[in-house]
Structure formats: C-alpha cells, structure tokens
Enzyme design. Structure first.
Site, PDB file in Angstrom:
ATOM      1  N   GLU A 387       0.801  -1.220   0.000  1.00 27.01           N
ATOM      2  CA  GLU A 387       0.000   0.000   0.000  1.00 27.01           C
ATOM      3  C   GLU A 387       0.835   1.272   0.000  1.00 27.01           C
ATOM      4  O   GLU A 387       0.416   2.295  -0.550  1.00 27.01           O
ATOM      5  CB  GLU A 387      -0.945  -0.001   1.207  1.00 27.01           C
ATOM      6  N   ASP A 445     -16.043 -10.543   8.373  1.00 30.41           N
ATOM      7  CA  ASP A 445     -14.578 -10.515   8.346  1.00 30.41           C
ATOM      8  C   ASP A 445     -13.966 -10.038   9.656  1.00 30.41           C
ATOM      9  O   ASP A 445     -12.814 -10.325   9.956  1.00 30.41           O
ATOM     10  CB  ASP A 445     -14.080  -9.628   7.202  1.00 30.41           C
TER      11      ASP A 445
END
Length: 653
Positions: A387, A445
């Site tokens: 990222e 999640d």
C-alpha cells in the site's frame, strides 16, 4: 497489469530505448577539474547557507557533493528554464534533509542566486525550506520523511516507460539510513517487476545516521546482495572518485530493463576534517569559526556556472483530454447496488479520458477497480499488497500530469501508507483514493478489516476532500468529480448492496448535501452518510408512523461540508439532531458536523452522536450495525428522546 496475464502496458519503442542508452564519453582531465571545482563549490555553499541559518544538515550534504557534481555536469538532461518540459530528467532527493546540497546545485545552474541561498535558507517566508517542496518548480515531490523519494520515483518511471514513452531518466539521491525503511524495498521490487531501467537510485553510504552508525555501515557487499535480491542491478563505487562515479552513471544506460542502484561509499562531512566520519554532527550547522576555516580550505566561495545538457526532443505518447465525452453508468431507483461496484463502473467510464490511470492493491476484483483493466489495460498498474508503494506510485504519476485513482480496502488504504498520504499533501499532489469495505457494515470478516478511523485520518490531511456516497448514482457522480478535483480526494465505499436513491441527473457538488423529508414542522434531524443514510431514512419512516416529522440529511460531502444547511437545519428543528456513523466517534461524521456548527452564530443545539463505541466482532452487517447502536431502531430511539425532552443515553453530545 502483469505480463503473466498477457496484457502488460505498452512500453517505449526500441528506438526510444536506444536513445535512453546513449553513453557519455569518458571524462577528460579538464572535465575532471571542473567536476572537482563544482564539488568544492557545492560543499562551500552547503556550509555557508546552513551556518548562516544556524541549522540544517551540512554533513549529509558534504558526503554526496561529488556524486551530485558528476550527475549535474555530465548526466542530467534538464532545461532549467522550462521545468515542466515533458522530456526533462527528474532528480529527487529522497534524503531531503540534504537540501543545502540541492539548493547549492540550483545556484550552480543559475536558477537560485547567491543572495537567496545564503541569506534566506530556512528563513520564514523563504522558498528554500528546510526540506524541499514543490514550491520550487524544479522539485517534483516533497521529501524529508525518509523512505518516500524512491517510491515516488517509481511512479515517474512507470509514466516514462509505459505512458509518456519518453527516454527521460529519474535519478534519486538516497541515504543509507533510509534503507532501513521497508518502503525502499517495496519500491525496488516494483521497479524491477515493471522493468524500470529508467530509474537509478544513488545511495550515499556515509555510514553514520542521526544517532550513531547505520545498520550495515560500510558493508557494501551486503547492501549489494539485498539490492540484487529485489531485482535491481547494484554498482559499488567510491563516492568521492569522479571517474568511478561517471562510469557508474554511464553504466545505468546499459540496463534498459532493470533499475540500477549505485552504492557509493562516502564519508560523512567530507571536506571538513574536523567532522569527517565523526558521530554527533548529524543535523548540526558548523560553528562560524569552523565554517570560515572550512570554506577557506575548500577554496572559498565560487562562482562556477554549469550548463546542464538539454533533454532530447520528444512528445508524450498520451495527450490528456479532460473534455472527452464520458457516459457514466446509470441505475434504476430502488435497484440494489454496492457503492464499490458503482465506483468500478464509473472509473471504467472515465477511461475515455486518456490521462486517467488506475492503481490496484491486489484487490481489484473486490473493490471493482479491476474493471478498469478491461477498459484500458495500458493504464492499469497492479501494485500488489504494497500500500505504501500504491500511494507513492500515484503521487509519481501525478507528477507527470496523469490523473491517478488508487483503490484498496479502506482499512489498509488509509492506515498502512498514511505518512505517504500526509506527504502527498505536503507535495500538494493531486491523487484520488477509493477505500472500500468501510465500517462494521462489512460483516463477518471482523475488526481487522473494518475501517473505523479512515474519515478522521483523511479529514486531517492538508488539501483533502472526503466524500461518502450512499448509493450508486451519487458514487458515479462523485467519482467523475474527483477526476477534476485538485489535492487529495478520498471516497469511502461500502461492501453491501443498497437501494439506489437518486436519479441519473442528480448533481452532487462538493460541499453540498441532500435533504430528504423536509417540512415546516420537522421536530428533529437525522444525519447520516453511506450506510447510515439508509438507516436514517428507515428511522424517519418509523418516526413518521409515530407522528414525529424527521428531516434526513445525506451528508455525502464531509470535507468540505455544507455548514450553511446544517445551521439552517438546527434552527428549523429546534437544534435537535441525531448523527449516525459507521466509524469511531473521534474525528468522524459527528466531529465534522459539530465543527461546522461551532462559531459565534451557533444555534441552540441538542445533539446525539451514535457511533461505533467499542471493538466490534464478526456477525452479519445488520447484527453489527445494531450492536454498535447505529441501526434504524437506535436512531429512532435517540430522536424520540430528543423530541420528548429526555436526555438520551449512549453517545450524546
């Protein structure tokens, strides 16, 4: 785009690469003398300006002076009168603290005069700041946070090889201390993956960091093995030998498909015997008596002017066309569409504009950024799960005038590379970020995947714009708006599919909001954005059945924010507002609203903030929204308490 997928972006032609590989003839003795004189002048000027300022990093500048003297005189192709020329080389000081050296180079080429350099360096109002920023037209990106210049350069290299298809080179001066940053290795890895032979890192291995020796000190072989392991070509040289430096800078052109890392062994403080290779001098200006003696020993102030080689003529392969006809996708009201899916469809429609570029963090099949790959494979770059490099590449591409969208899961897009986003603000770069799967709404999640801090983080960034659309139609419009928005824009998208609320002709200007169910007898206002807007609308329906008129505000633009509408709403509802957000209470929608309402003309206010107060777990989206206290029933309950004049519990303000 990966070559394994068979859709690699188009590269420079063989003829263009041949131009890029043109070698420089070996130096003559006269040229060597000029180089040594230039290096001495750079050292003198770095000492003079930092001593006059009483602060700075002269020793870090002295060690790299020979490297930059050879580059400036022999290898950099740059038209200093036209810094925006597309075929200019790029020079980035990743070790931005060596700004005395960079500014001394600017004096040597005649774009900064002696008075400005010596008298204004680091002074209030000066463009010669402590670390370089693009307030100077020859600076591409702000540096000073170590580990960022080389990653940014990868983006410029991508533009040169795959988009501009011009033979300019990107040269990056790095410090050995910053090789401890993982972002440097992300950069080399992606540069090797994309065969960026147009990128050269010059590492000033001077052994000493801010507080003692660096991790590897002068173990040049270990440095070289690491560089090689990441796919780059290492060259070990004596960083004070002009002939060796010149040969290395020429060699980089013989590796058109591989980035080169020149590992230059240097001495920190070179040229000033009292501080050479001495610990404790990092970031300290030389005392005046020592500086005067050093300047005299180096030959005194010089007036050498360098004429840098001009770049070869060339025209970028891509011509921007912001006026290209765009056909944004449309949906029927009531149709359930995830805003992340709307982003993918909208950004793919923007592919009609040749300057639009999309970068993915290996989640394009989930963020829907991958749909752009089908529309414009030459302008889609996969950064994988890196990222920091994702953001840095976007910044580098923006340097060359492209309009980059970088997308990933919001939890990682904002948090992992936050310093890169912060520095993009310092650079005043224009990049577009799309974070999907935000908040507890993502469901099973669990909390590691839930962005619950991203609005606060992005609102704090200089030059940022933050939007949070609630449906597909508003998402498409805002994506199109982002393409023409300067600065750093951030769109927050949800995972689940929600009903389309707005028609295809609805406008969503930045700084605006949408008001639903407004009437003269509204007793309370419900404010939401994204997923909570839908919860607010449901709550308003429940309240209506109980005889309570509730106005609903879709606060799709969080920065800038529609303060005027918020103040008017407070006046017309007796100051009763309920704010619901799928975010932690600190710095999110509630903070944005209350900041907008602050001031000398603040109306009477009775506000309740419903936000995610505790660490969530796994569950269905609706279970998690309800557990966090931000579902429709909680919003309706808070509104009833306000209308009844009771003090509501929970997140009341």
């Amino acid at each position: 785009m990966t070559e394994q997928q068979g859709q690699a972006p188009a590269e420079m032609t063989t003829a263009q690469m041949a131009t890029a590989q043109m070698a420089t003839a070996p130096m003559t003795s006269a040229e060597t003398s000029v180089i040594r004189a230039l290096a001495a002048q750079l050292r003198v000027d770095a000492i003079r300006c930092s001593t006059e300022a009483g602060s700075g990093h002269p020793t870090s500048s002295l060690s790299a002076a020979d490297l930059m003297a050879v580059l400036l005189e022999r290898h950099l192709h740059y038209d200093w009168d036209h810094p925006a020329l597309p075929n200019n080389d790029h020079l980035i000081f990743s070790k931005g603290h060596a700004s005395p050296l960079l500014y001394s180079m600017y004096r040597a080429v005649g774009v900064v005069d002696e008075a400005e350099l010596i008298s204004t360096y680091r002074q209030f109002g000066s463009r010669l700041q402590g670390h370089p920023t693009p307030v100077l037209p020859w600076v591409d990106v702000a540096t000073g946070s170590l580990g960022q210049g080389l990653p940014d350069a990868v983006g410029i290299g991508l533009a040169g090889r795959y988009l501009d298809r011009l033979p300019y080179r990107t040269w990056v001066l790095c410090g050995d201390s910053e090789l401890a940053e993982g972002s440097m290795w992300e950069a080399l890895d992606k540069a090797a993956y994309y065969k960026l032979g147009n990128l050269t890192a010059i590492v000033d291995v001077n052994r000493l960091g801010q507080d003692g020796p660096t991790e590897l000190q002068w173990d040049m072989d270990r440095y070289a093995r690491r560089v090689e392991a990441f796919g780059a070509y290492p060259l070990i040289i004596d960083g004070h030998d002009p002939a060796a430096i010149d040969d290395a800078l020429a060699q980089v052109r013989s590796h058109p498909d591989q980035p080169t890392v020149i590992l230059a062994k240097t001495i920190k403080g070179k040229g000033v015997p009292e501080v050479e290779d001495k610990d404790g001098w990092h970031g300290k200006a030389l005392p005046k008596d020592m500086a005067e003696h050093a300047v005299e020993a180096l030959g005194g102030p010089g007036s050498l002017r360098i004429t840098t080689a001009l770049p070869d003529p060339g025209t970028p392969a891509i011509t921007p066309n912001p006026q290209a006809v765009i056909s944004l996708p449309t949906w029927e009201p009531g149709e359930k569409v995830a805003t992340r899916a709307a982003f993918g469809a909208a950004v793919s429609a923007l592919a009609a504009r040749p300057e639009i570029v999309v970068l993915d963090g290996e989640v394009g099949n989930s963020t829907h950024a991958g749909e752009f790959r089908d529309a414009a494979p030459d302008r889609y770059f996969e950064m994988f799960i890196a990222e920091q490099q994702l953001i840095a590449s976007a910044v580098g591409l923006s340097v060359r005038g492209y309009v980059p969208f970088a997308a990933s899961f919001a939890a990682f897009l904002v948090s992992r590379p936050y310093d890169f986003i912060r520095m993009a603000g310092v650079s005043q770069a224009s990049i577009r970020l799309v974070g999907t799967h935000a908040g507890v709404e993502i469901g099973q999640d669990g909390p590691s995947q839930m962005a619950l801090e991203d609005i606060a983080a992005m609102r704090a960034i200089h030059t940022s714009t933050v939007v949070y659309p609630a449906d597909a139609a508003s998402t498409a419009r805002l994506v199109a708006t982002m393409a023409d928005t300067t600065g750093i824009s951030y769109l927050r998208a949800t995972r689940g599919a929600y009903p389309v609320i707005y028609g295809p002709d609805e406008e969503f200007p930045l700084g605006g909001c949408k008001v639903h169910r407004a009437g003269p007898d509204d007793a309370v206002a419900l404010i939401g954005a994204g997923v909570t807007l839908h919860e607010c609308l449901t709550a308003a329906g429940e309240l209506a059945e109980a005889g309570i008129n509730a106005r609903v505000i879709d606060l799709y633009s969080l920065k800038p924010i529609d303060a005027e509408t918020l103040r008017l709403t407070c006046l017309e509802t007796g100051g009763r507002i309920v704010i619901a957000e799928d975010h932690y209470p600190e710095g999110g929608i509630g903070s944005a609203v209350l900041e907008a309402l602050a001031g000398p003309y603040t109306p009477e206010l009775h506000a309740v903030l419903l936000a995610v107060k505790s660490l969530p777990g796994s569950g269905t989206p609706q279970e998690l929204l309800d557990a966090a206290g931000i579902s429709a029933r909680h919003i309706a309950a808070a509104a009833r308490s306000l209308v009844d004049g009771n003090q509501p519990g929970g997140n009341d303000v």
